[in-house]
Design a protein around this motif. Structure first.
Motif, PDB file in Angstrom:
ATOM      1  N   ASP A 102       0.796  -1.232   0.000  1.00 39.46           N
ATOM      2  CA  ASP A 102       0.000   0.000   0.000  1.00 39.46           C
ATOM      3  C   ASP A 102       0.830   1.285   0.000  1.00 39.46           C
ATOM      4  N   GLY A 103       2.153   1.166   0.027  1.00 39.19           N
ATOM      5  CA  GLY A 103       3.016   2.340  -0.044  1.00 39.19           C
ATOM      6  C   GLY A 103       3.183   3.095   1.267  1.00 39.19           C
ATOM      7  N   LYS A 104       2.566   2.623   2.347  1.00 35.66           N
ATOM      8  CA  LYS A 104       2.691   3.310   3.633  1.00 35.66           C
ATOM      9  C   LYS A 104       4.057   3.054   4.239  1.00 35.66           C
ATOM     10  N   LYS A 105       4.597   4.081   4.901  1.00 34.42           N
ATOM     11  CA  LYS A 105       5.897   3.939   5.564  1.00 34.42           C
ATOM     12  C   LYS A 105       5.682   3.587   7.026  1.00 34.42           C
ATOM     13  N   ILE A 106       6.541   2.711   7.543  1.00 34.50           N
ATOM     14  CA  ILE A 106       6.471   2.339   8.950  1.00 34.50           C
ATOM     15  C   ILE A 106       7.875   2.396   9.551  1.00 34.50           C
ATOM     16  N   ALA A 107       7.911   2.663  10.849  1.00 35.57           N
ATOM     17  CA  ALA A 107       9.181   2.626  11.579  1.00 35.57           C
ATOM     18  C   ALA A 107       9.338   1.220  12.141  1.00 35.57           C
ATOM     19  N   VAL A 108      10.503   0.636  11.930  1.00 32.84           N
ATOM     20  CA  VAL A 108      10.772  -0.720  12.399  1.00 32.84           C
ATOM     21  C   VAL A 108      11.936  -0.651  13.379  1.00 32.84           C
ATOM     22  N   ASN A 109      11.720  -1.144  14.599  1.00 31.06           N
ATOM     23  CA  ASN A 109      12.816  -1.111  15.557  1.00 31.06           C
ATOM     24  C   ASN A 109      13.487  -2.480  15.626  1.00 31.06           C
ATOM     25  N   MET A 110      14.509  -2.582  16.409  1.00 27.03           N
ATOM     26  CA  MET A 110      15.321  -3.797  16.454  1.00 27.03           C
ATOM     27  C   MET A 110      14.598  -4.989  17.101  1.00 27.03           C
ATOM     28  N   ARG A 111      13.453  -4.738  17.733  1.00 26.92           N
ATOM     29  CA  ARG A 111      12.714  -5.847  18.345  1.00 26.92           C
ATOM     30  C   ARG A 111      11.945  -6.660  17.315  1.00 26.92           C
ATOM     31  N   HIS A 112      11.681  -6.074  16.155  1.00 34.97           N
ATOM     32  CA  HIS A 112      10.970  -6.807  15.103  1.00 34.97           C
ATOM     33  C   HIS A 112      11.879  -7.884  14.516  1.00 34.97           C
ATOM     34  N   ASN A 113      11.276  -8.987  14.147  1.00 35.47           N
ATOM     35  CA  ASN A 113      12.021 -10.048  13.467  1.00 35.47           C
ATOM     36  C   ASN A 113      11.961  -9.755  11.966  1.00 35.47           C
ATOM     37  N   VAL A 114      13.094  -9.366  11.400  1.00 35.92           N
ATOM     38  CA  VAL A 114      13.155  -8.928  10.009  1.00 35.92           C
ATOM     39  C   VAL A 114      14.040  -9.876   9.203  1.00 35.92           C
ATOM     40  N   SER A 115      13.561 -10.258   8.016  1.00 37.34           N
ATOM     41  CA  SER A 115      14.358 -11.083   7.106  1.00 37.34           C
ATOM     42  C   SER A 115      14.602 -10.301   5.829  1.00 37.34           C
ATOM     43  N   ILE A 116      15.846 -10.296   5.380  1.00 37.65           N
ATOM     44  CA  ILE A 116      16.201  -9.666   4.112  1.00 37.65           C
ATOM     45  C   ILE A 116      16.109 -10.761   3.047  1.00 37.65           C
ATOM     46  N   LEU A 117      15.365 -10.507   1.964  1.00 37.15           N
ATOM     47  CA  LEU A 117      15.119 -11.552   0.974  1.00 37.15           C
ATOM     48  C   LEU A 117      16.398 -12.117   0.366  1.00 37.15           C
ATOM     49  N   SER A 118      17.430 -11.297   0.226  1.00 37.41           N
ATOM     50  CA  SER A 118      18.678 -11.790  -0.371  1.00 37.41           C
ATOM     51  C   SER A 118      19.389 -12.796   0.534  1.00 37.41           C
ATOM     52  N   GLU A 119      19.010 -12.837   1.826  1.00 36.35           N
ATOM     53  CA  GLU A 119      19.653 -13.757   2.775  1.00 36.35           C
ATOM     54  C   GLU A 119      18.894 -15.073   2.928  1.00 36.35           C
ATOM     55  N   ILE A 120      17.725 -15.196   2.300  1.00 37.94           N
ATOM     56  CA  ILE A 120      16.897 -16.388   2.430  1.00 37.94           C
ATOM     57  C   ILE A 120      17.285 -17.402   1.359  1.00 37.94           C
ATOM     58  N   ALA A 121      17.322 -18.681   1.750  1.00 39.29           N
ATOM     59  CA  ALA A 121      17.631 -19.756   0.799  1.00 39.29           C
ATOM     60  C   ALA A 121      16.627 -20.893   0.996  1.00 39.29           C
ATOM     61  N   ILE A 122      16.450 -21.687  -0.058  1.00 42.23           N
ATOM     62  CA  ILE A 122      15.511 -22.805  -0.043  1.00 42.23           C
ATOM     63  C   ILE A 122      16.305 -24.104  -0.049  1.00 42.23           C
ATOM     64  N   TYR A 123      15.915 -25.026   0.806  1.00 46.22           N
ATOM     65  CA  TYR A 123      16.601 -26.316   0.896  1.00 46.22           C
ATOM     66  C   TYR A 123      16.300 -27.200  -0.313  1.00 46.22           C
ATOM     67  N   THR A 124      17.366 -27.802  -0.869  1.00 48.03           N
ATOM     68  CA  THR A 124      17.204 -28.879  -1.843  1.00 48.03           C
ATOM     69  C   THR A 124      17.969 -30.065  -1.275  1.00 48.03           C
ATOM     70  N   TYR A 125      17.927 -31.181  -1.975  1.00 49.07           N
ATOM     71  CA  TYR A 125      18.623 -32.365  -1.473  1.00 49.07           C
ATOM     72  C   TYR A 125      20.138 -32.239  -1.585  1.00 49.07           C
ATOM     73  N   THR A 126      20.620 -31.320  -2.438  1.00 51.07           N
ATOM     74  CA  THR A 126      22.059 -31.186  -2.639  1.00 51.07           C
ATOM     75  C   THR A 126      22.652 -29.924  -2.022  1.00 51.07           C
ATOM     76  N   GLU A 127      21.887 -28.822  -2.021  1.00 47.42           N
ATOM     77  CA  GLU A 127      22.418 -27.551  -1.538  1.00 47.42           C
ATOM     78  C   GLU A 127      21.266 -26.627  -1.158  1.00 47.42           C
ATOM     79  N   GLU A 128      21.607 -25.425  -0.719  1.00 47.48           N
ATOM     80  CA  GLU A 128      20.604 -24.398  -0.470  1.00 47.48           C
ATOM     81  C   GLU A 128      20.621 -23.428  -1.642  1.00 47.48           C
TER      82      GLU A 128
END
Length: 141
Positions: A33-59
């Motif tokens: 929706d384009g709204k801005k929010i303030a996020v403090n360090m207590r929120h659990n935040v994931s950066i998409l570039s740091e996420i990986a998906i498990y396969t049988y050989t690698e992530e």
């Protein structure tokens, strides 16, 4: 803008773009929706570039999974995250045939398809890794 500026914040729907740093956290803009929010360090935040998906050989980095979905859909939106579990699993196995069925759940697939569709709707189409990061790896080897 790369995946390193896109955030998933637990307890908040959709995805957010990192816009500014503050003393106690940062400011993020919703891609829904384009709204801005303030996020403090207590929120659990994931950066998409740091996420990986498990396969049988690698992530596999999430960006590569998004790229495979994009190639399958010719840059269009993917299956709805509200589809049945069977439909999600069938579609996901077409995109990533060797995903680890014991560690990748239907809820993970729902998030992946929802996030992919949000990014596509917002004109985000470059899921490849930044060239600078690849050049750095080459230099290290």
């Amino acid at each position: 803008m790369g995946l390193d500026k896109i955030l998933a914040i637990s307890g908040k729907p959709g995805l957010y773009e990192l816009t500014a740093q503050t003393r106690g956290g940062f400011v993020a803009k919703s891609l829904l929706d384009g709204k801005k929010i303030a996020v403090n360090m207590r929120h659990n935040v994931s950066i998409l570039s740091e996420i990986a998906i498990y396969t049988y050989t690698e992530e596999i980095p999430l960006g590569e999974v998004f790229q495979k979905i994009k190639e399958k859909e010719n840059g269009e939106e993917a299956i709805s995250h509200k589809a049945s579990k069977k439909e999600l699993e069938d579609y996901f196995s077409e995109v990533l045939p060797d995903y680890d069925e014991d560690r990748v759940y239907a809820s993970d697939m729902k998030k992946i398809f929802q996030w992919y569709n949000i990014l596509i709707k917002n004109g985000f189409t470059d899921f490849s890794k930044e060239e600078k990061a690849e050049e750095t790896k080459d230099e290290e080897e």
